[in-house]
Enzyme design. Sequence first.
Site, mmCIF file in Angstrom:
data_model
loop_
_atom_site.group_PDB
_atom_site.id
_atom_site.type_symbol
_atom_site.label_atom_id
_atom_site.label_comp_id
_atom_site.label_asym_id
_atom_site.label_seq_id
_atom_site.Cartn_x
_atom_site.Cartn_y
_atom_site.Cartn_z
ATOM 1 N N GLY A 51 0.798 -1.219 0.000
ATOM 2 C CA GLY A 51 0.000 0.000 0.000
ATOM 3 C C GLY A 51 0.830 1.269 0.000
ATOM 4 O O GLY A 51 2.024 1.236 -0.300
ATOM 5 N N HIS A 92 4.319 1.423 -7.986
ATOM 6 C CA HIS A 92 3.280 0.388 -7.899
ATOM 7 C C HIS A 92 2.366 0.445 -9.135
ATOM 8 O O HIS A 92 2.020 -0.590 -9.710
ATOM 9 C CB HIS A 92 2.397 0.609 -6.666
ATOM 10 C CG HIS A 92 3.112 0.532 -5.354
ATOM 11 N ND1 HIS A 92 3.286 1.613 -4.536
ATOM 12 C CD2 HIS A 92 3.692 -0.511 -4.704
ATOM 13 C CE1 HIS A 92 3.926 1.251 -3.437
ATOM 14 N NE2 HIS A 92 4.192 -0.033 -3.514
ATOM 15 N N LYS A 106 12.982 -2.774 -8.330
ATOM 16 C CA LYS A 106 13.383 -1.948 -7.169
ATOM 17 C C LYS A 106 13.850 -2.846 -6.028
ATOM 18 O O LYS A 106 14.826 -2.547 -5.351
ATOM 19 C CB LYS A 106 12.189 -1.090 -6.740
ATOM 20 C CG LYS A 106 12.261 -0.481 -5.358
ATOM 21 C CD LYS A 106 13.191 0.690 -5.359
ATOM 22 C CE LYS A 106 13.222 1.505 -4.092
ATOM 23 N NZ LYS A 106 12.970 0.855 -2.846
ATOM 24 N N ARG A 123 8.552 4.543 1.533
ATOM 25 C CA ARG A 123 9.343 5.048 2.667
ATOM 26 C C ARG A 123 9.955 6.420 2.395
ATOM 27 O O ARG A 123 10.433 7.067 3.323
ATOM 28 C CB ARG A 123 10.434 4.050 3.049
ATOM 29 C CG ARG A 123 9.892 2.801 3.722
ATOM 30 C CD ARG A 123 11.000 1.955 4.351
ATOM 31 N NE ARG A 123 10.485 0.915 5.211
ATOM 32 C CZ ARG A 123 10.322 -0.374 4.852
ATOM 33 N NH1 ARG A 123 10.643 -0.755 3.622
ATOM 34 N NH2 ARG A 123 9.836 -1.262 5.704
HETATM 35 P P1 AMP Z 1 5.959 -2.598 -1.630
HETATM 36 O O1 AMP Z 1 4.600 -1.990 -1.478
HETATM 37 O O2 AMP Z 1 7.069 -1.674 -1.252
HETATM 38 O O3 AMP Z 1 6.050 -3.976 -1.010
HETATM 39 O O4 AMP Z 1 6.148 -2.832 -3.186
HETATM 40 C C1 AMP Z 1 5.237 -3.587 -3.929
HETATM 41 C C2 AMP Z 1 5.813 -3.856 -5.293
HETATM 42 O O5 AMP Z 1 6.063 -2.625 -5.963
HETATM 43 C C3 AMP Z 1 7.160 -4.605 -5.233
HETATM 44 O O6 AMP Z 1 7.191 -5.571 -6.263
HETATM 45 C C4 AMP Z 1 8.154 -3.503 -5.475
HETATM 46 O O7 AMP Z 1 9.363 -3.955 -6.046
HETATM 47 C C5 AMP Z 1 7.387 -2.621 -6.454
HETATM 48 N N1 AMP Z 1 7.939 -1.265 -6.442
HETATM 49 C C6 AMP Z 1 8.114 -0.460 -5.367
HETATM 50 N N2 AMP Z 1 8.719 0.704 -5.739
HETATM 51 C C7 AMP Z 1 8.934 0.611 -7.080
HETATM 52 C C8 AMP Z 1 9.527 1.468 -8.041
HETATM 53 N N3 AMP Z 1 10.042 2.646 -7.723
HETATM 54 N N4 AMP Z 1 9.582 1.051 -9.337
HETATM 55 C C9 AMP Z 1 9.084 -0.171 -9.687
HETATM 56 N N5 AMP Z 1 8.504 -1.021 -8.819
HETATM 57 C C10 AMP Z 1 8.430 -0.648 -7.529
#
Ligand code: AMP
Length: 282
Positions: free
Chosen positions: A35, A41, A153, A191
């Site tokens: 989220g 995302h 990422k 973050r």
């Molecule tokens: P998270 O909500 O941080 O667990 O991320 C969910 C998904 O979004 C994961 O597969 C991350 O690698 C991807 N994600 C997060 N930030 C980025 C970004 N800047 N570029 C591409 N994918 C991202």
Amino acid sequence: MIQNFTTVRTVSELRQVIGEWRRAGLSVGLVPTMGALHEGHFSLVDRSVMENDRTCVSLFVNPKQFSPTEDFDLYPRNEAADAQALQCRGANVLFAPLVEEMYPADAATSVSVPGLGDVLEGEFRDGFFTGVATVVSKLLIQSMADRAYFGDKDYQQLRVIRRLTADLNIPVQIIGCPIIREEDGLALSSRNAYLTTEERAIAPALYTVLLKMVAAIQSGADSASAVQDGTQHLLSVGFMKVDYLAVVDPETLLPLSSATGPCRVLGAAWLGKTRLIDNVGV
Ligand code: AMP
């Protein structure tokens, strides 16, 4: 494009929705998230919407991947805004379970990926990849998705997920997607919201340093000196601590002393109370 969109909170509701789609012969894409959604995302969601008949996004701040000293309570949460944005992007269902739904009190099983999960992030975040591997395995099995989308990422996470899907014979195609960055190079991350104005101005240096390391090893420098120069640079611009900078094999994540073939350069460093990670492919 406004699609039919619904939020479900239990595995049985999710299975009912997705089961109906599958019986109708529709393909399903899954985008797991914690989220506080941003364009990183959404790039995964857009790709899933493009490649599948239906897209499910999960929103679960997974307690098992946070150590007791990490930011589980502080982690940004804004489900209403996330749901609205997902509907506009063409997603069809948001799966936002409670912790008790994902981990009933008597749950005992976890998924570990030793090796890939022990190095780099694994060295600094105890139990992190077991938390990630467990929750992602569950989401893949719960959703029965044809394809699941993850960002480069979290490069090590993507490698761990590819490994566990192959090892557990989960019938899903794992699709890695490029890193989305701010104009100044900072990789988008939920973050980043923790950064002060001053820290935000320094933050792109992590990406700049990774690019410099790539240039150095491509012009023949050894990994150790690239890591040393990079670490010094990060500390000199205001990073508090560098957990690691590393030049590794893109498949095994084992360290490479020089770059004669493909490699991945990864880094994790602290800016005040915020831990940033990033990586670049060579
Ligand atoms: P998270 O909500 O941080 O667990 O991320 C969910 C998904 O979004 C994961 O597969 C991350 O690698 C991807 N994600 C997060 N930030 C980025 C970004 N800047 N570029 C591409 N994918 C991202």
